[in-house]
Design a protein around this motif. Structure first.
Motif, short mmCIF file in Angstrom:
data_model
loop_
_atom_site.label_atom_id
_atom_site.label_comp_id
_atom_site.label_asym_id
_atom_site.label_seq_id
_atom_site.Cartn_x
_atom_site.Cartn_y
_atom_site.Cartn_z
N PHE A 1 0.83 -1.21 0.00
CA PHE A 1 0.00 0.00 0.00
C PHE A 1 0.87 1.26 0.00
CE2 PHE A 1 -3.52 -2.52 2.34
CZ PHE A 1 -4.03 -2.95 1.14
N ARG A 2 1.97 1.20 0.74
CA ARG A 2 2.82 2.39 0.86
C ARG A 2 3.57 2.68 -0.44
NH1 ARG A 2 4.40 3.88 6.12
NH2 ARG A 2 6.55 3.99 5.46
N SER A 3 3.68 1.68 -1.33
CA SER A 3 4.35 1.94 -2.60
C SER A 3 3.35 2.39 -3.67
CB SER A 3 5.10 0.68 -3.06
OG SER A 3 4.19 -0.27 -3.55
N LEU A 4 2.07 2.45 -3.31
CA LEU A 4 1.03 2.85 -4.27
C LEU A 4 0.71 4.33 -4.09
CD1 LEU A 4 -1.45 -0.15 -3.95
CD2 LEU A 4 0.29 0.20 -5.68
N PRO A 5 0.19 4.97 -5.16
CA PRO A 5 -0.10 6.41 -5.05
C PRO A 5 -1.39 6.71 -4.28
CG PRO A 5 -0.57 5.61 -7.26
CD PRO A 5 0.02 4.47 -6.52
N MET A 6 -1.81 5.80 -3.42
CA MET A 6 -3.06 6.00 -2.68
C MET A 6 -2.88 6.97 -1.51
SD MET A 6 -3.08 2.43 -0.52
CE MET A 6 -4.46 2.87 0.49
#
Lengths: 272, 339
Positions: free
Chosen positions: A109-114
């Motif tokens: 999740f932390r590597s996603l642009p969310m």
């Protein structure tokens, strides 16, 4: 296998405001957590077993020797049970986050642009939905053992709303514990010592007047008691009618969210 | 390769003097890397060398303490959001949700990457087919095998067709067939223009895939070059001969050295030689030993491993892995002998 390409051209993300994405991402994570809940209904069942045992114990074993003037003990008891249920249920929030963390999902999740806040908001909102079911189930159990709402449907709904908001505020505290614990088991073990005094040194099961004097101020004003008294005011009225308790409980819940939600997001950002 | 939002940089990944410490432990003591766009770069090292730390910094999960770190020309700390939109990450521990189906996992990542819903659906179908997961698409991941999870994890990293892909030990723990399959997919990605940074403990894997390799140890670069260059530092092939007892091993070493073979180690019952032409040398070795009445119990030809490269480069075997990580690269004690 032939015509499609795996990697090009790159797909472009849609452009929206940060707030719009925070809401959309929170919705996505909430969906994901609710799918889990639907697939593992035992999570729901387990979180109601303990409160059901408490209902039976206090209704039929201890209840006989607890006298609260002017009320059937079962009516006094059930608002306490609702508060206990959502309070202990908040541990699940911590456990869920600890599991996501240690399975590497949060790393992805932390590597996603969310939005950074979405993992936590999606978790606490899903747990709010879970609490709707749990509280409804406990209302049914309460009715089976003789609990009756004295104020009507509006009082019932208002009482449920107060307890759900209270449960929601607590999940933010346990989110922090879940993110800080080395694993899910520890998150659970760390939570109990915090919760036990809040649930038991309260007006949930007995009248506060019966406690030692030095204990009474804490017992009277701590958030669980205030929430329980607010629910009594809304569902029972009469002797228990006390709008200040309702306002007090809303203030506690909003205050807890205001303090612990930003703190939880900060911990999340720093968790590697 | 048309629509990247970032102007094309010559190096898709650029790292200079990258530093990171955890408390008193130095994880990265200043490493330099440059990965030209459209190539595969291998970051090779044992457990605890700092590979994962480097990947985490480049994928915006961790913040660096010093140095430069850029992906597609964008500083990863200055504009992490921009970087996240253009990278994919697949890890050593398949980061997929066990309670969701394969398709739901892809949907989750697609939505969180902010792709439109209809595109997410299409990509999920495409990737499930690509990774041979169509039959399992609607089953929860809980029922998947290790290889299937890893394929799904890689598929999830590809939902938005990222121009830069980070693979942190993508094949660790996979059976040989799954490993070869995954290598095929990675090669395909690079043919299509993706830039890949791959970490691995296996020289063989870096050899199969990577254009350039950097070997790191304890947060420092200890060698760089192509796989062929690294292997050349060791010798093209290693011959391992098992004999009846350590005394025979020592005799064999002396005999072979006298016969003009160099770079010989013994380790208990085992004699190890590094040679240029494996099969020719093997015949010579057997003849020589036979002539001396030393009968090999077994003889194996193998390619050099990371362990061999390490031993040659540093004079010590790859470090003992931290206790919680299963030993993949065991440290072996050997006596060196060369004639």
């Amino acid at each position: 296998m032939t015509a499609t390409t795996l990697s090009s051209p790159a797909l472009r993300p849609r452009r929206r405001s940060a707030l719009a994405w925070a809401i959309a991402d929170t919705k996505t994570i909430t969906w994901r957590n609710l799918v889990t809940l639907r697939r593992l209904p035992q999570l729901l069942i387990f979180s109601t077993i303990q409160p059901v045992i408490f209902v039976l114990m206090f209704r039929y074993v201890f209840g006989g020797s607890i006298h609260i003037p002017g009320v059937d003990y079962v009516n006094y008891l059930m608002p306490g049970i609702f508060a206990q249920t959502v309070t202990f249920g908040a541990i699940q929030t911590g456990i869920g986050l600890a599991e996501d963390l240690h399975k590497g999902l949060i790393e992805r999740f932390r590597s996603l642009p969310m939005a950074r806040s979405a993992v936590l908001a999606g978790r606490t909102l899903a747990d709010l939905v879970r609490n709707v079911f749990v509280v409804a189930l406990m209302l049914v159990v309460g009715y089976m053992v003789g609990f009756r709402v004295e104020t009507g449907v509006l009082g019932l709904l208002a009482g449920v709303a107060v307890i759900l908001l209270f449960g929601f505020s607590l999940t933010w505290i346990f989110a922090i514990i879940g993110l800080s614990a080395p694993n899910a088991e520890t998150a659970q073990a760390m939570s109990f010592p915090i919760l036990a005094p809040l649930v038991f040194v309260s007006s949930a099961f007995v009248a506060i007047d019966t406690m030692p004097g030095w204990m009474q101020p804490f017992a009277r004003y701590q958030p669980v008691s205030v929430a329980v008294d607010a629910v009594r005011s809304l569902m029972l009225g009469g002797l228990f009618h006390d709008p200040w308790k309702v306002l007090g409980s809303l203030a506690w819940s909003i205050g807890i969210v205001a303090v612990f939600a930003p703190l939880a997001v900060r911990v999340y950002r720093r968790t590697a | 390769m048309s629509a990247t939002l970032i102007p094309m940089a010559d190096n898709a990944i650029f790292v200079e003097d990258l530093q990171k410490r955890f408390g008193t432990v130095v994880a990265l003591a200043g490493i330099d890397l440059a990965v030209p766009t459209g190539t595969i770069f291998g970051l090779l090292g044992p457990n605890g060398a700092g590979k994962t730390t480097a990947v985490r910094i480049l994928t915006t999960i961790l913040r660096r303490d010093g140095g430069r770190a850029e992906v597609l020309g964008v500083d990863v700390d200055a504009d992490p959001q921009q970087v996240r939109e253009h990278i994919g990450l697949a890890g050593q521990y398949a980061a997929v949700d066990e309670n969701l189906t394969g398709r739901e996992n892809l949907r989750l990542v697609g939505l969180l990457t902010h792709l439109p819903d209809n595109i997410v659906r299409g990509r999920a179908d495409e990737l499930l087919e690509w990774f041979d997961l169509v039959d399992a698409a609607n089953r929860t991941v809980r029922t998947y095998s290790g290889g299937m999870r890893r394929r799904l994890d890689l598929a999830a990293a590809l939902v938005h067709r990222p121009p830069v892909l980070f693979l942190d030990e993508p094949t660790t723990g996979l059976d040989p067939r799954s490993r070869t399959d995954l290598w095929g997919v990675i090669s395909q990605l690079v043919r299509e223009g993706t830039t890949v940074l791959l970490t691995t403990q296996y020289l063989e894997e870096a050899d199969q895939l990577a254009d350039d390799i950097v070997v790191i140890d304890q947060g420092q670069v200890i060698a760089r070059g192509t796989a062929a260059e690294l292997k050349a530092t060791v010798g093209a092939t290693i011959i391992e001969i098992d004999v009846a007892n350590p005394a025979n091993a020592e005799r064999a070493r002396v005999v072979l050295a006298k016969h003009g073979m160099c770079d010989i180690d013994t380790d208990g019952h085992t004699v190890e030689l590094k040679v240029k032409d494996g099969s020719r040398a093997a015949v010579d070795v057997v003849r020589t030993l036979d002539h001396e009445g030393l009968e090999p119990m077994s003889l194996t030809l193998r390619e050099p491993t990371l362990d061999d490269v390490f031993l040659t480069l540093t004079g010590h075997a790859a470090e003992e892995p931290p206790p919680e990580v299963p030993a993949a690269v065991g440290a072996r004690r050997r006596t060196r002998g060369a004639a």
